[in-house]
Structures are given as C-alpha cells and as structure tokens.
Scaffold this active site. Structure first.
Site, PDB file in Angstrom:
ATOM      1  N   TYR A 263      39.534 -70.663 -19.405  1.00  0.00           N
ATOM      2  CA  TYR A 263      40.814 -70.190 -18.875  1.00  0.00           C
ATOM      3  C   TYR A 263      40.718 -69.847 -17.384  1.00  0.00           C
ATOM      4  O   TYR A 263      41.578 -70.240 -16.590  1.00  0.00           O
ATOM      5  CB  TYR A 263      41.281 -68.962 -19.659  1.00  0.00           C
ATOM      6  CG  TYR A 263      42.523 -68.317 -19.083  1.00  0.00           C
ATOM      7  CD1 TYR A 263      43.787 -68.768 -19.436  1.00  0.00           C
ATOM      8  CD2 TYR A 263      42.429 -67.265 -18.172  1.00  0.00           C
ATOM      9  CE1 TYR A 263      44.929 -68.195 -18.898  1.00  0.00           C
ATOM     10  CE2 TYR A 263      43.563 -66.687 -17.629  1.00  0.00           C
ATOM     11  CZ  TYR A 263      44.805 -67.150 -17.988  1.00  0.00           C
ATOM     12  OH  TYR A 263      45.929 -66.586 -17.449  1.00  0.00           O
ATOM     13  N   ASP A 298      46.731 -71.617 -25.873  1.00  0.00           N
ATOM     14  CA  ASP A 298      48.191 -71.521 -25.834  1.00  0.00           C
ATOM     15  C   ASP A 298      48.731 -71.712 -24.425  1.00  0.00           C
ATOM     16  O   ASP A 298      49.848 -72.202 -24.241  1.00  0.00           O
ATOM     17  CB  ASP A 298      48.625 -70.156 -26.371  1.00  0.00           C
ATOM     18  CG  ASP A 298      47.861 -69.010 -25.737  1.00  0.00           C
ATOM     19  OD1 ASP A 298      48.381 -68.407 -24.788  1.00  0.00           O
ATOM     20  OD2 ASP A 298      46.740 -68.713 -26.198  1.00  0.00           O
ATOM     21  N   LYS A 370      44.779 -66.988 -33.465  1.00  0.00           N
ATOM     22  CA  LYS A 370      45.800 -66.282 -32.683  1.00  0.00           C
ATOM     23  C   LYS A 370      46.936 -67.250 -32.388  1.00  0.00           C
ATOM     24  O   LYS A 370      46.739 -68.297 -31.764  1.00  0.00           O
ATOM     25  CB  LYS A 370      45.217 -65.778 -31.361  1.00  0.00           C
ATOM     26  CG  LYS A 370      46.222 -65.011 -30.506  1.00  0.00           C
ATOM     27  CD  LYS A 370      45.727 -64.834 -29.074  1.00  0.00           C
ATOM     28  CE  LYS A 370      45.804 -66.120 -28.281  1.00  0.00           C
ATOM     29  NZ  LYS A 370      45.564 -65.958 -26.845  1.00  0.00           N
TER      30      LYS A 370
END
Length: 518
Positions: A263, A298, A370
């Site tokens: 990320y 996500d 998640k």
C-alpha cells in the site's frame, strides 16, 4: 455454507506462484535494515520520549538512530551497540538515549560483543514477555465479556482530538460497533518520526502515538465491560514508521492494524525497498502480539475498475498472504481486504460482486477477511447511498465475511456525524439479523453467471501471477499492475533510510518473535 465450484488446481498454482514471488522479494531485501526498523527495536528495548533539549520535537529513538548512523554503527544493528553501552556505563536504554541526545555520551562498537548481544537478548525477552502478557489479557477479556458474532461491525472515528475520539468511540460501541478504527491525521504516513504524547490537533484524523493508543484502549475496555462484548481497537501501521507503530500497538494491546505489504509503495509513493523491509518487521511484531492485520486491496478499486481489475485484487491478496506467512502470521490474523466498488450502473453488478466476494472467501477459507463498503460510486443522494450500503451488507453476510467496515450514506458529502453512523449500524444489524443463515439456504447454480464470473477471475489471477513471477514483483509494480499506479525500486520517499547490513548485523527480536508466533 454454499460454495462455488472452483478448480482447486488453479488455486494451488496461484498460491505457489505468490509464494515464490514473496520469497524472492524477502531474500533480496534480507540484506538490508532500515532506520525505522532500528528505531522500533530501540522502542522495544525501552527507549521513549523526546529530546527535551531541542524543544521536545525530536523523538529519542530518532535521535539515537541518527547518532548511530552518523558513526557508521547502524549496519551492525542498534541493539548490541546500545546494550553494550548500557553494560559499560550502568545505564538503562532510556538513559543511554538521553545521554546521547544531551551530548554526554558518544557510542562506539561494543567492547565485548558477545556479552552485549546476551544483554540485548535478555532485554528483548523481557519485552516479548510483556507483549505475550498483553495477548493473554486480550484473550481473558474476550472470555470474560464475550465478543460479537461476525461480520464484526467496523466503524471509524476521525476528529483529530484523541479525547473527542474517545467520546465518539464510546457512543459507537454503545450503538453496536464491534471495532473502532482511529483514523490517522492526514499525511502522518509520510512523517519519518512518530509524534509523542496525547494529541488534540490532527487534521482529518488523530495522530497515532503510543499515549493515544493507551488512552483509547482503556476507554474501549471500559465501554466493552458496559455493553458486554470486547471492542477491538484498530490503527494504521503503514508509512515511513510502520515498524514503530507496530511496536507501540503491541505494547498497548491494539487488536488490528492496517498493515499492507504494498500500500505505501502504490498509494503513498514510499520507496519500495523501504516498504518491503519494514513490512516484514512490522508484521512479525503484529504476529507475535496476536494482532489481526488488514491489507489494502480495497484501495485498488478506487483507481481501477472493480470489474476489470478484480483479478489484481485476488493476486495481491495471495501475495500479501505469503508475505504474512513469512512474518509468522496465522491465517486467522490475515484481514485480507476487498471492496464492494462495482459501478451501480453495471447490469448484474450485484451478481458480479457476489462472485468476487465468494471467490475470496473460498480461496482464503481461514482468513479474517475485511470487506469495504461502496465509496467511489457514492453520490450526494443519501437515499441511493443507503440502498448501496444495504446491498453491500447483504453480500457480506451471504458470503461469510469477517470484518465489515460500515458504509455511510453521507460518504460523498462529509465526515460522518454520529447520527450517520447510527443509521449505518442499524442498516447492517437489520440485514445481518434477517439474513443470518441465508448462506446455508441457497445454492449457486452450476455453470451460472456467478460461478462463471468467479472462475473467470481465478483464471486471470493465475495468469497475472505467472507473469509477475517471471518478471519479479518490483517490475510488475513498475508496470502499474496494481491500481494502475506505477512505482520504481529507487523512487519514492525514504530510500535514504535503507541500510545495508554488515556481516555481523544483530537484532534479537526476529529469533524470539518468529519462534513465539509459530
């Protein structure tokens, strides 16, 4: 639970490719340490606070590591050097740091290296005992007050003031939230130091500090006892201080950490080497502390299309899983991320989202998944947004997700008010209750649209992982494989904090923590 007919051979091939990809990166990076790994090591040895002689702005771990770097001692590892100084001068690690900051002590290589390493190991073992006790305390709290059934409702607070965050967190728990995430102040991931003490002036969130962790943990323990279920605390273990935040979270009994292997590279332009090295150490600490990590796939769907890029999400999840295994994390500590970001104008979009979510559930049957709500396609139409969130809630319970980040109908308008969060909780609780066992009552049609879409994404995932394995993960990131964003090995922030290890490099924590986690 109803299942899709998937080719297990393809899943195995994808996972094996991901394993080789991750191990190749780990082997390449194992010859380096970073300034923040060494700062985290010193924090775990007892160094804390700020340099009072310089307006209280520079944390003592930064001051001490900078001193070691200036004297070319950091390649040997901070632990033995500081432990040697402790033995020689009869000081604690904190006192060594204070003396160095005050200019009263200049560090050198240990006069008795074997003894220094033994002392460092003893200090590390004591901290490991403390973290293990915190892990045991979490289990005791859960046994005593109980915990919610999954999907756990995950809700954020983001006032910028830790004391106001506590007020909102208490209200959220009383309304039904099971997890409270304290959003970090804007840009903290790019700070190469960790602020100190309780903070009240964050922007768009509250600074991640050890004192803020302690205050929020105590507040959630209190409200958890009141409502009769354990409330989990989440923060953000990413950015230039990833290992330090992991260390502070482990010491203060956080339960979850946003802790992705890529990320920071992709979305914060943090140097690739720095991130890969830091993610290993931070995840190792989280593994030992029993913390569940949350990965960031996500986020890919905020810049890439959720339908076209679905296979990149699964590929990244498989790579994240393998990096997590290397650091000692168990499957039930892996909050692998994905999101309900299908364009609402796409015909049969709900079916495609069910296919994606069920595919992830079956590829990672033991993971603590998640699931993130709609964000990219939310508008100022709060009524439509509430319906989008309801559909997201349906998919979550139908496919057996674990961590459910609440969708907010005002997502596209403002930071949610308490009443917005209340409505989001009520929406999710209604859907979860009325559809609790739906997954046991329905079957996916063999060869139908949902199953065919899942199989299609799996085939594409096998293909992209084979290509990444051929060229290497850094080159794949350079091509913009994930989230349509390109980064290079020598670009980004923090490269100056990557240090080549000397032949005698020493750090006591990996041996202790990896053995303890496993």
């Amino acid at each position: 639970m109803t299942r899709l007919n998937l080719d297990q051979g393809q899943i195995d091939r994808a996972r094996e490719s991901a394993r080789r990809i991750a191990h190749r990166v780990f082997d390449d990076m194992s010859q380096y340490t970073t300034t923040t790994v060494e700062r985290a090591t010193l924090r775990l040895m007892g160094v804390d606070g700020v340099d009072q002689a310089n307006d209280g702005q520079i944390p003592l771990p930064n001051r001490l590591v900078a001193h070691l770097q200036e004297r070319n001692l950091l390649p040997h590892g901070a632990a033995a050097v500081v432990a040697g100084a402790m033995d020689e001068h009869g000081l604690s690690a904190q006192q060594v740091a204070e003396a160095v900051a005050a200019g009263k002590l200049v560090l050198t290589a240990p006069k008795h290296d074997k003894a220094a390493r033994k002392s460092a190991e003893a200090i590390a073992a004591k901290m490991c005992d403390h973290i293990a006790a915190q892990r045991a305390l979490r289990a005791q709290q859960i046994d005593r007050v109980g915990e919610a059934r999954t999907p756990w409702l995950y809700l954020i607070v983001a006032t910028g003031n830790i004391f106001e965050d506590i007020v909102q967190a208490r209200a959220a728990a009383e309304q039904g939230a099971d997890i409270v995430a304290v959003i970090r102040s804007t840009g903290q991931s790019l700070l190469d130091y960790v602020p100190y003490g309780a903070t009240t002036e964050g922007f768009g969130g509250t600074y991640a500090t050890q004192e803020n962790f302690r205050l929020m943990r105590a507040a959630l323990d209190e409200v958890g006892a009141k409502v009769g279920r354990y409330i989990r605390l989440t923060n953000y273990c990413s950015g230039l201080c990833m290992p330090e935040i992991a260390a502070m979270g482990a010491m203060e009994r956080l339960d979850m950490m946003l802790n992705d292997s890529m990320y920071g590279i992709i979305f914060r332009d943090i140097n690739m080497k720095r991130t890969f090295i830091d993610q290993f150490f931070s995840r190792m600490v989280n593994a030992y502390a029993g913390i569940i990590i949350n990965t960031g796939e996500d986020n890919y769907l905020t810049t890439a299309d959720a339908y076209d890029a679905a296979h990149t999400v699964l590929a990244s999840q498989l790579i994240n899983e393998q990096f997590a295994f290397i650091s000692g994390l168990k499957p039930d500590q892996m909050g692998l991320g994905h999101a309900f970001e299908i364009n609402p104008d796409l015909e049969n979009g709900f079916l495609w989202e069910v296919a994606h979510a069920q595919l992830v559930r079956q590829v990672f049957p033991e993971a603590c998944l998640k699931y993130m709500p709609p964000t990219k396609h939310m508008t100022g139409n709060v009524f439509k947004g509430h319906i989008q969130d309801a559909l997201f809630n349906v998919v979550s319970t139908l496919t057996g997700q674990n961590i459910h980040l609440l969708g907010m109908m005002t997502e596209a308008i403002h930071t949610p008010f308490i009443q917005d969060r209340f409505l989001a909780i009520q929406n999710a609780k209604y859907v979860f209750g009325t559809m609790r066992d739906l997954h046991d009552e329905v079957e996916f049609r063999a060869g139908g649209r949902i199953e065919s879409r899942a199989q299609e994404v799996l085939v594409e995932t096998v293909g992209i992982l084979a290509e990444i394995e051929k060229i290497g993960l850094p080159a794949a990131i350079g091509r913009g494989t994930f989230a349509d964003i390109s980064r290079t090995m020598d670009g980004g922030k923090g490269l100056d904090g990557v240090i080549a290890k000397s032949a005698d490099y020493y750090n006591p924590f990996p041996d202790l923590m990896l053995a303890g986690a496993n």
